[in-house]
Write a protein that holds these residues in place. Structure first.
Motif, mmCIF file in Angstrom:
data_model
loop_
_atom_site.group_PDB
_atom_site.id
_atom_site.type_symbol
_atom_site.label_atom_id
_atom_site.label_comp_id
_atom_site.label_asym_id
_atom_site.label_seq_id
_atom_site.Cartn_x
_atom_site.Cartn_y
_atom_site.Cartn_z
ATOM 1 N N SER A 1 -28.097 -29.177 -74.426
ATOM 2 C CA SER A 1 -28.895 -30.080 -75.272
ATOM 3 C C SER A 1 -28.092 -30.490 -76.507
ATOM 4 O O SER A 1 -28.406 -31.486 -77.161
ATOM 5 N N GLY A 2 -27.038 -29.738 -76.811
ATOM 6 C CA GLY A 2 -26.158 -30.098 -77.916
ATOM 7 C C GLY A 2 -24.931 -30.863 -77.455
ATOM 8 O O GLY A 2 -24.014 -31.086 -78.254
ATOM 9 N N GLY A 3 -24.886 -31.221 -76.178
ATOM 10 C CA GLY A 3 -23.801 -32.042 -75.655
ATOM 11 C C GLY A 3 -22.552 -31.267 -75.287
ATOM 12 O O GLY A 3 -21.508 -31.848 -75.010
ATOM 13 N N VAL A 4 -22.636 -29.937 -75.258
ATOM 14 C CA VAL A 4 -21.452 -29.131 -74.900
ATOM 15 C C VAL A 4 -21.377 -29.027 -73.374
ATOM 16 O O VAL A 4 -22.356 -28.628 -72.744
ATOM 17 N N PRO A 5 -20.235 -29.377 -72.776
ATOM 18 C CA PRO A 5 -20.124 -29.241 -71.317
ATOM 19 C C PRO A 5 -20.261 -27.770 -70.898
ATOM 20 O O PRO A 5 -19.682 -26.887 -71.540
ATOM 21 N N ALA A 6 -20.983 -27.545 -69.809
ATOM 22 C CA ALA A 6 -21.222 -26.170 -69.345
ATOM 23 C C ALA A 6 -19.901 -25.430 -69.119
ATOM 24 O O ALA A 6 -19.782 -24.247 -69.446
ATOM 25 N N ARG A 7 -18.904 -26.139 -68.602
ATOM 26 C CA ARG A 7 -17.647 -25.447 -68.278
ATOM 27 C C ARG A 7 -16.942 -24.932 -69.537
ATOM 28 O O ARG A 7 -16.233 -23.943 -69.485
ATOM 29 N N ASP A 8 -17.145 -25.607 -70.655
ATOM 30 C CA ASP A 8 -16.527 -25.132 -71.905
ATOM 31 C C ASP A 8 -17.229 -23.881 -72.423
ATOM 32 O O ASP A 8 -16.614 -23.038 -73.080
ATOM 33 N N PHE A 9 -18.525 -23.808 -72.163
ATOM 34 C CA PHE A 9 -19.323 -22.694 -72.666
ATOM 35 C C PHE A 9 -19.244 -21.474 -71.742
ATOM 36 O O PHE A 9 -19.437 -20.332 -72.190
ATOM 37 N N ALA A 10 -18.942 -21.715 -70.462
ATOM 38 C CA ALA A 10 -19.016 -20.653 -69.444
ATOM 39 C C ALA A 10 -18.225 -19.391 -69.804
ATOM 40 O O ALA A 10 -18.758 -18.274 -69.680
ATOM 41 N N PRO A 11 -16.963 -19.496 -70.257
ATOM 42 C CA PRO A 11 -16.228 -18.250 -70.550
ATOM 43 C C PRO A 11 -16.867 -17.441 -71.677
ATOM 44 O O PRO A 11 -16.877 -16.206 -71.617
ATOM 45 N N LEU A 12 -17.391 -18.157 -72.695
ATOM 46 C CA LEU A 12 -18.044 -17.437 -73.792
ATOM 47 C C LEU A 12 -19.290 -16.721 -73.289
ATOM 48 O O LEU A 12 -19.536 -15.548 -73.604
ATOM 49 N N LEU A 13 -20.096 -17.428 -72.503
ATOM 50 C CA LEU A 13 -21.358 -16.850 -72.024
ATOM 51 C C LEU A 13 -21.090 -15.651 -71.118
ATOM 52 O O LEU A 13 -21.735 -14.602 -71.247
ATOM 53 N N LYS A 14 -20.117 -15.802 -70.245
ATOM 54 C CA LYS A 14 -19.801 -14.716 -69.297
ATOM 55 C C LYS A 14 -19.363 -13.464 -70.057
ATOM 56 O O LYS A 14 -19.869 -12.360 -69.808
ATOM 57 N N ASP A 15 -18.444 -13.623 -71.001
ATOM 58 C CA ASP A 15 -17.945 -12.461 -71.739
ATOM 59 C C ASP A 15 -19.046 -11.839 -72.602
ATOM 60 O O ASP A 15 -19.125 -10.608 -72.733
ATOM 61 N N TRP A 16 -19.903 -12.700 -73.169
ATOM 62 C CA TRP A 16 -20.987 -12.190 -74.022
ATOM 63 C C TRP A 16 -21.983 -11.370 -73.204
ATOM 64 O O TRP A 16 -22.339 -10.244 -73.571
ATOM 65 N N VAL A 17 -22.413 -11.937 -72.073
ATOM 66 C CA VAL A 17 -23.387 -11.226 -71.225
ATOM 67 C C VAL A 17 -22.778 -9.913 -70.720
ATOM 68 O O VAL A 17 -23.443 -8.872 -70.722
ATOM 69 N N ASN A 18 -21.512 -9.959 -70.334
ATOM 70 C CA ASN A 18 -20.865 -8.724 -69.864
ATOM 71 C C ASN A 18 -20.799 -7.677 -70.978
ATOM 72 O O ASN A 18 -21.091 -6.496 -70.746
ATOM 73 N N ALA A 19 -20.416 -8.109 -72.191
ATOM 74 C CA ALA A 19 -20.293 -7.147 -73.296
ATOM 75 C C ALA A 19 -21.658 -6.557 -73.638
ATOM 76 O O ALA A 19 -21.779 -5.354 -73.897
ATOM 77 N N MET A 20 -22.698 -7.401 -73.650
ATOM 78 C CA MET A 20 -24.038 -6.902 -73.962
ATOM 79 C C MET A 20 -24.495 -5.913 -72.891
ATOM 80 O O MET A 20 -25.076 -4.870 -73.184
#
Ligand code: NDP
Length: 289
Positions: free
Chosen positions: A192-211
């Motif tokens: 919704s903020g215009g960020v492509p999913a592929r750019d966000f994917a590595p951050l989300l993956k590492d965050w979910v894994n760390a949590m």
């Protein structure tokens, strides 16, 4: 080690299971309601059977993998005579109660019943990433057939309650579906903020894994010790932050309904006096009286 095994049900999963047995060198007999699905397996060396009874007669070990346990019940009841004296390993997804009912029914007909839960998609069968949970009253039967079942995936015995494999399976998938809901909402919000999913994917993956790395064992320690007081992140601070999420979702023209239950749960935890506790306390609030 070469065994005779029958596979009933050749959907996406049953086909993968039969192919793995063939690859491991087992004499594999296959049957499917829609007979045409036996073709590719026959080309790999399987023996197709015209009838379920014929397929069952070929092996002491019968693996069944249909859509639902109602389908399994219907099939097994029709073939009770052929199944007597054999071991059925049911890898169909279901509930603990369904597994116990099937086990009771089987015991009444001289059939050994082992329930299983497949922790894999078909493409993962016979790879190191896959495992299958097993449970049943007759652990000796499991020990007998374990080496054959090992061709499908790593094996994990979880106990003599026939419902145990389904309970483990559903609990693991419950954790997965909770993660799915979070990831779905996260992609919607960043998108919704215009960020492509592929750019966000590595951050989300590492965050979910760390949590997950911290949260899963941390919660277990709190639950087993009964000590829910936290120096990490209190329920009060989480309750205070959650409106930021719901408000931002709404302002970004996103639905809020996936996360409203979490707000309700946090509110209830504070109402019941657990403000200083950590997230592990929420587990104790799920149980119905
Ligand atoms: P599919 O839809 O590909 O196959 C379903 C199979 O069930 C088909 O062989 C179908 O026969 C058979 N079937 C359905 N109803 C009956 C019936 N009344 N009598 C006889 N046969 C019947 O499903 P999958 O193979 O993907 O899944 C099978 C089971 O494995 C499910 O319980 C699923 O939850 C579980 N599972 C699947 C996973 C996956 O990723 N696919 C992962 C983990 C578990 P027909 O060809 O004639 O229609």
């Amino acid at each position: 080690h070469r065994a005779s095994v029958t596979v009933l049900g050749l959907g996406l999963m049953g086909t993968a299971l039969a192919a793995a047995l063939l690859k491991a060198g087992h004499d594999t007999t296959v049957w499917n309601r829609t007979a045409s699905k036996t073709g590719p397996l026959a080309a790999q060396g399987a023996t197709p059977a015209d009838t379920a009874a014929g397929a069952i007669a070929a092996s002491p070990l019968v693996i069944v993998c249909l859509t639902t346990n109602d389908n399994v019940r219907g099939l097994l009841e029709a073939e009770a005579d052929a199944l007597a004296g054999r071991t059925v390993v049911n890898l169909t997804h279901g509930t603990p109660a369904q597994a116990r009912e099937l086990a009771d029914w089987a015991a009444g007909h001289g059939i050994t019943y082992i329930d299983g839960g497949i922790m894999a998609v078909p493409q993962m069968i016979a790879t190191p990433a896959a495992y299958i949970l097993y449970s049943g009253t007759d652990e000796d039967a499991y020990e007998t057939h374990g080496p054959t079942l090992a061709a499908l995936a790593d094996t994990k015995w979880v106990g003599k309650d026939p419902g145990a494999a389904a309970l483990y399976d559903l609990s693991l998938l419950t954790g997965m579906y909770g993660m799915v809901m979070g990831v779905v909402q996260a992609y919607a919000l960043i998108g919704s903020g215009g960020v492509p999913a592929r750019d966000f994917a590595p951050l989300l993956k590492d965050w979910v894994n760390a949590m997950t790395d911290g949260l899963v064992p941390g919660m277990a320690e709190a639950l087993d010790s009964g000590q829910h007081l936290t120096d990490v992140s209190s329920l009060a601070v989480n309750q205070a932050a959650l409106p930021n999420f719901l408000t931002a979702f709404a302002q970004q023209r996103l639905r809020t309904d996936l996360f409203e239950p979490l707000q309700a749960l946090l509110d209830r935890s504070i109402d019941e006096g657990h403000a200083a506790d950590g997230l592990s306390r929420l587990v104790t609030l799920i149980k119905k009286d």
